[in-house]
Design a protein around this motif. Structure first.
Motif, PDB file in Angstrom:
ATOM      1  N   GLU A   1       0.823  -1.208   0.000  1.00  0.00           N
ATOM      2  CA  GLU A   1       0.000   0.000   0.000  1.00  0.00           C
ATOM      3  C   GLU A   1       0.857   1.258   0.000  1.00  0.00           C
ATOM      4  N   ARG A   2       2.083   1.178   0.507  1.00  0.00           N
ATOM      5  CA  ARG A   2       2.975   2.336   0.527  1.00  0.00           C
ATOM      6  C   ARG A   2       3.844   2.440  -0.725  1.00  0.00           C
ATOM      7  N   LEU A   3       3.860   1.405  -1.530  1.00  0.00           N
ATOM      8  CA  LEU A   3       4.820   1.348  -2.629  1.00  0.00           C
ATOM      9  C   LEU A   3       4.638   2.481  -3.633  1.00  0.00           C
ATOM     10  N   LYS A   4       3.392   2.839  -3.938  1.00  0.00           N
ATOM     11  CA  LYS A   4       3.165   3.878  -4.953  1.00  0.00           C
ATOM     12  C   LYS A   4       3.718   5.228  -4.516  1.00  0.00           C
TER      13      LYS A   4
ATOM     14  N   LEU B   1      -2.424  -8.204  -6.021  1.00  0.00           N
ATOM     15  CA  LEU B   1      -3.659  -7.936  -6.757  1.00  0.00           C
ATOM     16  C   LEU B   1      -4.658  -7.150  -5.922  1.00  0.00           C
ATOM     17  N   LYS B   2      -4.693  -7.430  -4.634  1.00  0.00           N
ATOM     18  CA  LYS B   2      -5.688  -6.809  -3.767  1.00  0.00           C
ATOM     19  C   LYS B   2      -5.261  -5.426  -3.259  1.00  0.00           C
ATOM     20  N   TYR B   3      -3.960  -5.265  -3.006  1.00  0.00           N
ATOM     21  CA  TYR B   3      -3.525  -4.083  -2.262  1.00  0.00           C
ATOM     22  C   TYR B   3      -2.597  -3.124  -3.005  1.00  0.00           C
ATOM     23  N   LEU B   4      -1.997  -3.518  -4.117  1.00  0.00           N
ATOM     24  CA  LEU B   4      -1.094  -2.614  -4.822  1.00  0.00           C
ATOM     25  C   LEU B   4      -1.888  -1.638  -5.679  1.00  0.00           C
ATOM     26  N   ASP B   5      -1.697  -0.349  -5.444  1.00  0.00           N
ATOM     27  CA  ASP B   5      -2.348   0.687  -6.245  1.00  0.00           C
ATOM     28  C   ASP B   5      -1.485   1.026  -7.457  1.00  0.00           C
ATOM     29  N   ILE B   6      -2.127   1.177  -8.615  1.00  0.00           N
ATOM     30  CA  ILE B   6      -1.440   1.613  -9.832  1.00  0.00           C
ATOM     31  C   ILE B   6      -1.939   3.020 -10.147  1.00  0.00           C
ATOM     32  N   PRO B   7      -1.088   4.037  -9.998  1.00  0.00           N
ATOM     33  CA  PRO B   7      -1.544   5.412 -10.220  1.00  0.00           C
ATOM     34  C   PRO B   7      -1.660   5.754 -11.701  1.00  0.00           C
TER      35      PRO B   7
ATOM     36  N   GLU C   1      11.076   4.153   3.466  1.00  0.00           N
ATOM     37  CA  GLU C   1      11.447   5.538   3.170  1.00  0.00           C
ATOM     38  C   GLU C   1      12.806   5.649   2.479  1.00  0.00           C
ATOM     39  N   TYR C   2      13.617   4.586   2.535  1.00  0.00           N
ATOM     40  CA  TYR C   2      14.935   4.626   1.896  1.00  0.00           C
ATOM     41  C   TYR C   2      14.880   4.242   0.411  1.00  0.00           C
TER      42      TYR C   2
END
Length: 541
Positions: free
Chosen positions: A360-363, A384-390, A505-506
Motif C-alpha cells: 500500500e505504501r509502494l506507490k 492484486l488486492k492491495y497494490l495501487d497503480i496510479p 522511506e529509503y
C-alpha cells in the motif's frame, strides 16, 4: 546473401528490434548474421528466460517478440515461455536451428523434433526443409502470430539451409492495420447499446484486451456512471484512483469490487477484452452475471459465450466498439459514489513485516509511471488486492498460465519494450530460485530494473494450501533463510533489505539514477494470512 541474413532483414523491416535467446551451433548462421544486420541480441542465461522475456515484450508492446535458440534442448527449455505467450495471446516467433538435413535419422547431437513438441502451445509449427520455402514460411508464420487472436508460432530451420543463398527477394512486411482489423457487426453493436440504455445501474469489467484504451473506457464509465472492475490481467489499465474504479476482481478481489458484484445494484455487465477464465471470475462463479444482461466484447470469437451466456456478443476490436458505445449511450444523471476505501482497514493478525502495508505504501516511493510485472506465489494475492497503480503506471502478469519465475525473467522484456519508463518486478524467493539468474542479464545490458523479492523462506502458498486442504503439511516446504540481497551483491548487483516498514522511506534514494538493476529484498516471516480462499476452494470444488 545467405538465408540467415535474409531472415534477419525481413524481421528488421517488420519492426523487430530484439532477438532474445542463447546462441548454439545449429543456429550459428543466424547469430553470425547479426554482425551485418542492425538488431540487438539479448543473450540470456537460459532459454526459458529468453522466451519469458520475448513473451512479456510482445504482450506489453503489441509488437512481435522473437526468441532464437537451438533446436531440441533449447526448445525444451523454452516450452514454459511459449505456453506463457499462448495463454497471454502474445505475438511471439520462435526460430530454432536444426541439424543438417543429411544427418537426420542417424542420431545426430541435438536431433529432436521440436515441431511436434511445441504444436499444442503454438498457432503454427513447421520445420522448413526446402530452402525455397524459408522466406514464404517466415512471412506466413509472422502473419499468423500477428493475426488476432495473436499467439506464438514456431519455425525450425536446418543449419545447412540457413547457410544457403537467398533465391528471389525478401517479402514485404505485413500491413498490420489490415491484418489486425476486426470489424464488429453493426447489429450486435445496436443490441449492446440498447441493453446499456435500458439498464439502470451497471458494471464494466476490463481485461487484458483493454490495454491501450484506458481513456475511452474511463470516458464510457463516466458517461454511464457505471463503476469498473478489472481482472488480474487488466489491473493497471484503469488507474486505481479513478473515481469509478473498484479495483481487482476475481483472484483476490478488492472488498469493494466483491461487494458491488454481489449486490443487486447492477442490472447489466459490460465485459471488455477478457476470456473470463478462472482467475477473472472467482472460479467461474455466476454471481457476476446472474440476473443481469450480459454484453461481451472480444477480438477472439472463441471467447464469446464460452463461459457465460451473453445477451450481446461483439466480435470486434475495442478501437471500433468503444467509440460506438460512447456515441450511442445515454448520459446518466445519477452519480456513482465510490467507497472511500477499496478494502477493509488493516488489522494486525500476524508477526513480522506486513506485506499488505508495504504494498500500500509502494506507490508513494516509486515513480508514478512505473510498470509493475508480477510473478506467481502467495504474494500475488496481496499484490492484486492491495497494490495501487496510479495514473501513468502500468501492470503486467499472466496468471492464466501461472508460471513461477516468469516475471523475474520477463522484466527485461518490459524494459526493452519501453526503456523510458521505470520497471519493477515483484517476485517471491521461490521465483528467484527458479529464474533469478536472468537478473544478471539485466545487469549485463545495464537495464535499471527494480526487483522486489519477497523472502519468507518458504513455499507459503503450498504450505497454507496443504493445511487448508488436508489439515496437515510437511516441513520440507520451509527452507533455511538465505539473504538474496547478499547473494546478488556478490554478483555486482546493488541490493538492500527491508526488515521493517519504516525502511520503505529509503527506497526513493536507492532507486534514483540507477545504471543497472537493483534488488530490494523484503523479509517477512510468512505469518500474515493471505487472501487466498477463492483459489483453495477451487481446488476442491
Amino acid at each position: 546473401m545467405q538465408l540467415a541474413e535474409a531472415i534477419l532483414r525481413y524481421l528488421k523491416v517488420s519492426d523487430v528490434q530484439y532477438l532474445f535467446g542463447i546462441p548454439a551451433g545449429i543456429i550459428g548462421p543466424l547469430y553470425d548474421s547479426l554482425i551485418d544486420v542492425d538488431m540487438t541480441p539479448i543473450i540470456t542465461k537460459n532459454e526459458a528466460g529468453a522466451a519469458y522475456m520475448a513473451a512479456r515484450y510482445a504482450s506489453t508492446s503489441g509488437k512481435l517478440g522473437v526468441c532464437v535458440g537451438a533446436g531440441a534442448v533449447g526448445v525444451s527449455n523454452m516450452m514454459n515461455g511459449i505456453a506463457d505467450a499462448m495463454r497471454a495471446k502474445a505475438p511471439l516467433l520462435i526460430i530454432s536451428g536444426y541439424i543438417n538435413r543429411w544427418q537426420m535419422g542417424k542420431g545426430a547431437i541435438q536431433e529432436l523434433d521440436g515441431q511436434d513438441m511445441v504444436r499444442s502451445v503454438t498457432k503454427y509449427s513447421h520445420t522448413v526443409m526446402d530452402e525455397a520455402d524459408v522466406m514464404s514460411e517466415l512471412d506466413k508464420a509472422v502473419r499468423i502470430a500477428m493475426t488476432p487472436p495473436c499467439g506464438p508460432v514456431y519455425l525450425s530451420i536446418p543449419i545447412d539451409v540457413q547457410r544457403l543463398e537467398l533465391q528471389g527477394s525478401i517479402p514485404p512486411p505485413a500491413n498490420l492495420a489490415e491484418l489486425q482489423e476486426v470489424k464488429p457487426d453493426v447489429a450486435e453493436l445496436e443490441r449492446a447499446s440498447g441493453l446499456i440504455n435500458k439498464a439502470g445501474q451497471g458494471l464494466i469489467m476490463v481485461g487484458r484486451g483493454g490495454r491501450g484504451f484506458s481513456a475511452e473506457i474511463m470516458a464510457l464509465s463516466e458517461r454511464l456512471q457505471w463503476p469498473i472492475i478489472t481482472t488480474p490481467a487488466g489491473k493497471g489499465i484503469v488507474p486505481t484512483d479513478f473515481a469509478l474504479n473498484l479495483g481487482n476482481y476475481g483472484f483476490s478481489s478488492t472488498d469493494a469490487a466483491s461487494q458491488y458484484v454481489n449486490s443487486d445494484k447492477p442490472s447489466c455487465v459490460l465485459i471488455l477484452g477478457t476470456s473470463l477464465g478462472e482467475a477473472s471470475t472467482c472460479n467461474f462463479n455466476e454471481v457476476l452475471i446472474r440476473g443481469r444482461s450480459v454484453i461481451h466484447v472480444d477480438r477472439d470469437a472463441r471467447e464469446l459465450g464460452k463461459v457465460f451466456k451473453t445477451d450481446a456478443s461483439i466480435y470486434g476490436d475495442l478501437k471500433a466498439v468503444l467509440p460506438y458505445l460512447l456515441e450511442h449511450s445515454q448520459q446518466s444523471s445519477a452519480r456513482f459514489q465510490k467507497p472511500s476505501l477499496l478494502n477493509e482497514p488493516y488489522v494486525q493478525n500476524h508477526t513480522g513485516l506486513s506485506l499488505r502495508l508495504f504494498l500500500e505504501r509502494l506507490k508513494s516511493v516509486m515513480p508514478a509511471n512505473t510498470r509493475y510485472v508480477c510473478d506467481i506465489g502467495e504474494f500475488t494475492n496481496f499484490v492484486l488486492k492491495y497494490l495501487d497503480i496510479p495514473q501513468g503506471g502500468d501492470f503486467e502478469m499472466n496468471l492464466d498460465y501461472g508460471a513461477m519465475g516468469s516475471a523475474v525473467a520477463g522484466g527485461t522484456g518490459l524494459h526493452a519494450a519501453d526503456p523510458t519508463r521505470a520497471v519493477a518486478v515483484i517476485a517471491g524467493d521461490g521465483c528467484f530460485f527458479m529464474n533469478g539468474m536472468e537478473i544478471l542479464t539485466a545487469k549485463e545490458y545495464r537495464m535499471p530494473i527494480v526487483y522486489f523479492i519477497i523472502n519468507n523462506a518458504m513455499l507459503s502458498y503450498v504450505e497454507r494450501g496443504q493445511q487448508f486442504l488436508y489439515k496437515r503439511t510437511i516441513p520440507d516446504y520451509k527452507q533455511e533463510r538465505i539473504s538474496i540481497a547478499e547473494m546478488m551483491r556478490v554478483a555486482g548487483v546493488n541490493a538492500m533489505s527491508i526488515d521493517r516498514l519504516e525502511d520503505v522511506e529509503y527506497i526513493p534514494a536507492f532507486v534514483r539514477k540507477l545504471e543497472g538493476p537493483c534488488i530490494i529484498e523484503v523479509n517477512t516471516d510468512g505469518s500474515e494470512p493471505a487472501p487466498i480462499l477463492d483459489r483453495l476452494k477451487a481446488l476442491v470444488k
